[in-house]
Scaffold this motif. Structure first.
Motif, short mmCIF file in Angstrom:
data_model
loop_
_atom_site.label_atom_id
_atom_site.label_comp_id
_atom_site.label_asym_id
_atom_site.label_seq_id
_atom_site.Cartn_x
_atom_site.Cartn_y
_atom_site.Cartn_z
N ARG A 114 -59.57 9.27 73.72
CA ARG A 114 -59.25 8.98 72.32
C ARG A 114 -60.28 8.00 71.78
O ARG A 114 -60.62 7.02 72.44
N VAL A 115 -60.79 8.26 70.58
CA VAL A 115 -61.82 7.42 69.97
C VAL A 115 -61.51 7.18 68.50
O VAL A 115 -60.74 7.91 67.87
N ASP A 116 -62.16 6.14 67.95
CA ASP A 116 -62.17 5.90 66.50
C ASP A 116 -63.57 6.27 66.02
O ASP A 116 -64.55 6.06 66.73
N LEU A 117 -63.65 6.82 64.81
CA LEU A 117 -64.95 7.16 64.21
C LEU A 117 -65.17 6.27 63.00
O LEU A 117 -64.36 6.23 62.09
N TRP A 118 -66.31 5.55 63.03
CA TRP A 118 -66.69 4.65 61.94
C TRP A 118 -67.88 5.24 61.20
O TRP A 118 -68.73 5.89 61.81
N ALA A 119 -67.95 4.98 59.90
CA ALA A 119 -69.07 5.48 59.09
C ALA A 119 -69.61 4.36 58.22
O ALA A 119 -68.86 3.61 57.61
N ALA A 120 -70.95 4.26 58.17
CA ALA A 120 -71.63 3.33 57.27
C ALA A 120 -72.42 4.19 56.28
O ALA A 120 -73.29 4.95 56.68
N GLU A 121 -72.06 4.07 55.01
CA GLU A 121 -72.72 4.88 53.97
C GLU A 121 -74.16 4.42 53.78
O GLU A 121 -74.47 3.24 53.86
N ARG A 122 -75.04 5.38 53.51
CA ARG A 122 -76.46 5.10 53.27
C ARG A 122 -76.59 4.31 51.95
O ARG A 122 -75.95 4.63 50.96
N GLY A 123 -77.43 3.28 52.00
CA GLY A 123 -77.65 2.45 50.82
C GLY A 123 -78.52 3.15 49.78
O GLY A 123 -79.07 4.23 50.01
N ALA A 124 -78.68 2.51 48.62
CA ALA A 124 -79.45 3.08 47.51
C ALA A 124 -80.91 3.29 47.86
O ALA A 124 -81.54 4.24 47.38
N VAL A 139 -58.62 9.80 67.59
CA VAL A 139 -58.76 11.25 67.66
C VAL A 139 -59.27 11.62 69.05
O VAL A 139 -59.96 10.85 69.70
N GLU A 140 -58.93 12.81 69.48
CA GLU A 140 -59.28 13.26 70.83
C GLU A 140 -60.65 13.93 70.85
O GLU A 140 -60.99 14.71 69.96
N VAL A 141 -61.43 13.62 71.88
CA VAL A 141 -62.73 14.26 72.10
C VAL A 141 -62.47 15.55 72.87
O VAL A 141 -61.86 15.55 73.93
N SER A 142 -62.94 16.69 72.33
CA SER A 142 -62.71 17.97 73.01
C SER A 142 -63.96 18.51 73.69
O SER A 142 -63.88 19.40 74.53
N GLY A 150 -86.56 19.06 72.49
CA GLY A 150 -87.58 20.07 72.67
C GLY A 150 -88.72 19.60 73.55
O GLY A 150 -89.53 20.38 73.99
N PHE A 151 -88.82 18.30 73.80
CA PHE A 151 -89.87 17.76 74.65
C PHE A 151 -89.31 17.16 75.92
O PHE A 151 -89.91 16.29 76.53
N GLY A 152 -88.14 17.60 76.31
CA GLY A 152 -87.54 17.15 77.55
C GLY A 152 -86.66 15.93 77.40
O GLY A 152 -85.95 15.56 78.32
N GLY A 153 -86.65 15.30 76.25
CA GLY A 153 -85.81 14.13 76.05
C GLY A 153 -84.68 14.45 75.10
O GLY A 153 -84.74 15.39 74.32
N ALA A 154 -83.63 13.67 75.19
CA ALA A 154 -82.48 13.89 74.31
C ALA A 154 -82.73 13.20 72.97
O ALA A 154 -83.30 12.11 72.91
N ALA A 155 -82.30 13.83 71.89
CA ALA A 155 -82.46 13.27 70.56
C ALA A 155 -81.13 12.81 70.01
O ALA A 155 -81.00 12.54 68.84
N GLY A 156 -80.12 12.74 70.82
CA GLY A 156 -78.79 12.32 70.38
C GLY A 156 -77.73 13.12 71.10
O GLY A 156 -77.99 13.81 72.10
N GLN A 157 -76.52 13.01 70.59
CA GLN A 157 -75.39 13.72 71.19
C GLN A 157 -74.55 14.37 70.11
O GLN A 157 -74.52 13.91 68.97
N VAL A 158 -73.85 15.41 70.50
CA VAL A 158 -72.86 16.03 69.63
C VAL A 158 -71.51 15.82 70.29
O VAL A 158 -71.33 16.14 71.46
N VAL A 159 -70.61 15.22 69.55
CA VAL A 159 -69.24 15.03 70.03
C VAL A 159 -68.34 15.90 69.18
O VAL A 159 -68.47 15.93 67.96
N GLU A 160 -67.48 16.65 69.83
CA GLU A 160 -66.53 17.50 69.12
C GLU A 160 -65.20 16.78 69.09
O GLU A 160 -64.67 16.42 70.14
N LEU A 161 -64.67 16.55 67.89
CA LEU A 161 -63.43 15.82 67.71
C LEU A 161 -62.35 16.75 67.18
O LEU A 161 -62.63 17.66 66.40
N LEU A 162 -61.12 16.52 67.61
CA LEU A 162 -59.99 17.30 67.12
C LEU A 162 -59.38 16.58 65.93
O LEU A 162 -58.81 15.50 66.07
N VAL A 163 -59.55 17.17 64.74
CA VAL A 163 -59.14 16.51 63.51
C VAL A 163 -58.12 17.35 62.76
O VAL A 163 -58.08 18.58 62.88
#
Length: 192
Positions: A114-124, A139-142, A150-163
């Motif tokens: 179970r996780v909380d998701l926080w968002a920071a809006e992009r400034g002007a 919310v649960e991570v599924s 593409g160059f062998g390194g990770a560029a981030g992660q995708v987390v699937e949440l049950l909403v």
């Protein structure tokens, strides 16, 4: 006479053991199966278990699983498949939604956490972000996966949440407006 008694005794014990050994073939998950994932031979394996009175609550391996079978909750690797966890629809009405993250997830966040998701809006000026606000709580991570650069390194992660449907407008707005999203483990683990 003694030999007959020994033979009769051994035969009786073997008969008794064979009647008490009432294992049945049942399906277990070969790997974690997330909500909505198709369940077929590639996701299952068979084991012989003794379930007695609760056997009718689990998916039996005495016949092939239905072709359109899907998980309606998380089923962990090695678990028997409860009939209540299969069918394709989440009993709580949740839907899986993928969220791309640029920051590393905490190590403790795994499928089922179970996780909380926080968002920071992009400034002007597009280089700063506003004060973070909690969009989703407990919310649960599924599902989790790395984004390959593409160059062998990770560029981030995708987390699937049950909403739920009520959670979708705020989350979709944050994604569309390129807010910075952060996942924080919720050790309490229960939805409010």
């Amino acid at each position: 006479m003694g030999i007959l008694l020994v033979v009769a005794s051994v035969a009786g014990v073997l008969t008794l053991v064979s009647f008490q050994d009432t294992t049945v073939p049942m399906y277990v998950a070969r790997q974690d199966i997330s909500l909505g994932q198709k369940i077929d031979a590639s996701t299952l394996r068979t084991v012989d278990v003794r379930l007695d009175a609760v056997q009718q609550h689990y998916l039996s391996a005495e016949q092939e699983p239905a072709a359109d079978l899907r998980a309606n909750s998380l089923i962990r690797e090695g678990e028997l498949l409860p009939l209540a966890a299969i069918g394709g629809r989440d009993p709580q009405g949740r839907k899986p939604l993928s969220v791309e993250l640029t920051e590393e997830l905490p190590v403790a966040v795994t499928v089922g956490t179970r996780v909380d998701l926080w968002a920071a809006e992009r400034g002007a000026n597009s280089t700063t972000y506003g004060e973070p606000k909690r969009l989703l709580q407990s919310v649960e991570v599924s599902s989790l996966r790395e984004i390959d650069s593409g160059f062998g390194g990770a560029a981030g992660q995708v987390v699937e949440l049950l909403v739920t449907d009520e959670d979708l407008p705020g989350l979709l707005s944050a994604i569309a407006n390129e807010a910075r999203l952060t996942v924080v483990q919720n050790p309490g683990g229960a939805a409010e």
